[in-house]
Design an enzyme around this catalytic site. Structure first.
Site, mmCIF file in Angstrom:
data_model
loop_
_atom_site.group_PDB
_atom_site.id
_atom_site.type_symbol
_atom_site.label_atom_id
_atom_site.label_comp_id
_atom_site.label_asym_id
_atom_site.label_seq_id
_atom_site.Cartn_x
_atom_site.Cartn_y
_atom_site.Cartn_z
ATOM 1 N N ARG A 119 -89.038 16.718 -8.359
ATOM 2 C CA ARG A 119 -89.902 17.435 -8.865
ATOM 3 C C ARG A 119 -89.749 19.054 -9.388
ATOM 4 N NH1 ARG A 119 -93.149 18.564 -4.695
ATOM 5 N NH2 ARG A 119 -94.817 19.225 -6.047
ATOM 6 N N LYS A 184 -87.042 17.091 5.653
ATOM 7 C CA LYS A 184 -87.451 16.064 4.321
ATOM 8 C C LYS A 184 -86.663 14.820 4.490
ATOM 9 C CE LYS A 184 -87.868 16.280 -0.716
ATOM 10 N NZ LYS A 184 -88.371 16.903 -1.714
ATOM 11 N N ARG A 324 -96.102 28.379 7.263
ATOM 12 C CA ARG A 324 -95.999 29.769 7.274
ATOM 13 C C ARG A 324 -95.031 30.185 8.240
ATOM 14 N NH1 ARG A 324 -101.439 33.046 6.503
ATOM 15 N NH2 ARG A 324 -100.441 35.151 5.818
HETATM 16 C C1 BTN Z 1 -88.741 15.453 -5.238
HETATM 17 O O1 BTN Z 1 -88.408 16.564 -5.932
HETATM 18 O O2 BTN Z 1 -88.820 15.452 -3.824
HETATM 19 C C2 BTN Z 1 -88.639 14.028 -5.750
HETATM 20 C C3 BTN Z 1 -87.383 13.457 -6.090
HETATM 21 C C4 BTN Z 1 -87.385 12.154 -6.515
HETATM 22 C C5 BTN Z 1 -86.238 11.477 -6.770
HETATM 23 C C6 BTN Z 1 -86.382 9.816 -7.327
HETATM 24 S S1 BTN Z 1 -84.859 9.218 -7.125
HETATM 25 C C7 BTN Z 1 -85.265 8.159 -8.202
HETATM 26 C C8 BTN Z 1 -86.152 8.390 -9.240
HETATM 27 N N1 BTN Z 1 -85.329 8.594 -10.426
HETATM 28 C C9 BTN Z 1 -85.150 9.932 -10.420
HETATM 29 O O3 BTN Z 1 -84.493 10.601 -11.452
HETATM 30 N N2 BTN Z 1 -85.808 10.816 -9.631
HETATM 31 C C10 BTN Z 1 -86.634 9.848 -8.613
#
Ligand code: BTN
Length: 326
Positions: A119, A184, A324
């Site tokens: 993201r 995470k 926080r």
């Molecule tokens: C994040 O940033 O937390 C989201 C990560 C999402 C990763 C997945 S792996 C499968 C799919 N292909 C990608 O290139 N990204 C998502």
């Protein structure tokens, strides 16, 4: 590369000579391929006088095994299933392809991504065999209301699938993280192509940590990322079958897309709230170059985070939230 991995995947020691013989290449070529696999994050031990073995054996992804374990409902809606050894990004691949027919899903799972997307423009790095990288494409002929909250609904589906596999600690962190025990476990990336009021080609991608090598954890921490966990750590022992996990998550994603198309986020909001790790907590949300602080009060009907500060409630549609006190 994949042939060599197949020969090593079980974790048994194999001599360079035997590997070379089975692959029909020289021992020098085997050595070169081992170097290439190590660069991809695969931990391969050299056992003196005996050969090579994987430090952490893993089950290779197998399209037939995954398809056989899909739920009946998901299977009935499957338009295509691609299991790839390596791809730039499963999301990018599905977005570049024509959308599946309405009401059907295209599924793409990769053993390794060379340009995995996260993201907010970040990359998603998962060493070979250490995680699950999966995307599902869907076509909404008429985009349902609150399409922006689709990622939250997908989170609910994925979390419930993980609960059913025995990972009852899994919760959700707004907007799109799967978390457990304060760390995470995975993330969801939703990408969309299409007109505002015309058909929408949606690709939801999920990256899940299954069994991260120590080096990958160190690299993630060194890059200043939040703490990570994986299914192996949560299980307190060997991670479950990757094909079983893939099938369970794929089924959940496909069923969630079908339900979202009919009922929108309204059908998922209560379940999302029950999994909300931030609820009632003092949080900081970074959104662009702005930072917002306050007490997280759940999400509204559009999936926006409600943040209460000095008696006023602010509605945030995007951002990166952290506790926080953390
Ligand atoms: C994040 O940033 O937390 C989201 C990560 C999402 C990763 C997945 S792996 C499968 C799919 N292909 C990608 O290139 N990204 C998502």
């Amino acid at each position: 590369m994949s042939e060599l991995l197949l020969l090593l995947a079980s974790g048994k020691v194999r001599s360079g000579e035997a590997l070379a013989g089975e692959l029909g290449v020289t021992r020098a070529a085997v050595w070169k391929q081992i170097g290439a696999l190590r660069k991809l994050g695969v931990e391969i031990e050299a056992v003196a006088g005996q050969g090579y073995r994987l430090t952490r054996p893993f089950e290779l992804l197998d399209g037939r095994a995954i398809e056989a374990q899909l739920s009946d409902r998901a299977h009935a809606q499957l338009a295509s299933l691609d299991v790839l050894r390596s791809v730039d990004s499963t999301n990018a691949r599905l977005l570049a392809a024509p959308p599946p027919p309405a009401g059907r899903a295209a599924l793409c799972i990769a053993e390794y991504q060379t340009a995995g997307r996260g993201r907010r423009g970040r990359s998603w790095v998962a060493p070979l065999g250490a995680g699950l990288c999966m995307s599902v494409a869907w076509q909404f002929v008429t985009p349902p209301p609150q399409l922006g909250a689709l990622g939250l609904a997908i989170g609910v589906g994925a979390a419930h699938a993980l609960h059913a596999l025995g990972f009852g600690d899994v919760q959700l962190k707004w907007p799109n993280d799967l978390v457990a025990r304060g760390a995470k476990l995975g993330g969801i990336l939703t990408e969309l192509q299409g007109e505002m009021d015309g058909p929408a080609h949606v690709v939801v991608g999920i990256g899940l940590n299954v069994d991260l090598p120590a080096a990958a954890r160190e690299a993630i921490a060194a890059a200043g990322n939040p703490q990570v966990t994986d299914l192996r750590e949560l299980a307190g022992g060997p991670a479950p079958s990757r094909n079983e996990i893939a099938a369970a998550i794929a089924s959940a994603l496909i069923e969630t897309l079908a339900r979202f198309e009919l009922a929108g986020f309204a059908a998922f909001r209560a379940a999302w709230s029950a999994l909300d790790v931030l609820a009632g907590e003092e949080v900081v949300v970074r959104s662009g170059d702005r930072t917002h602080s306050g007490r997280a009060c759940g999400v509204d009907q559009d999936g926006a985070l409600m943040l209460e500060h000095e008696g006023r409630v602010q509605r945030l549609v995007a951002g990166e939230a952290s506790l926080r006190r953390a």
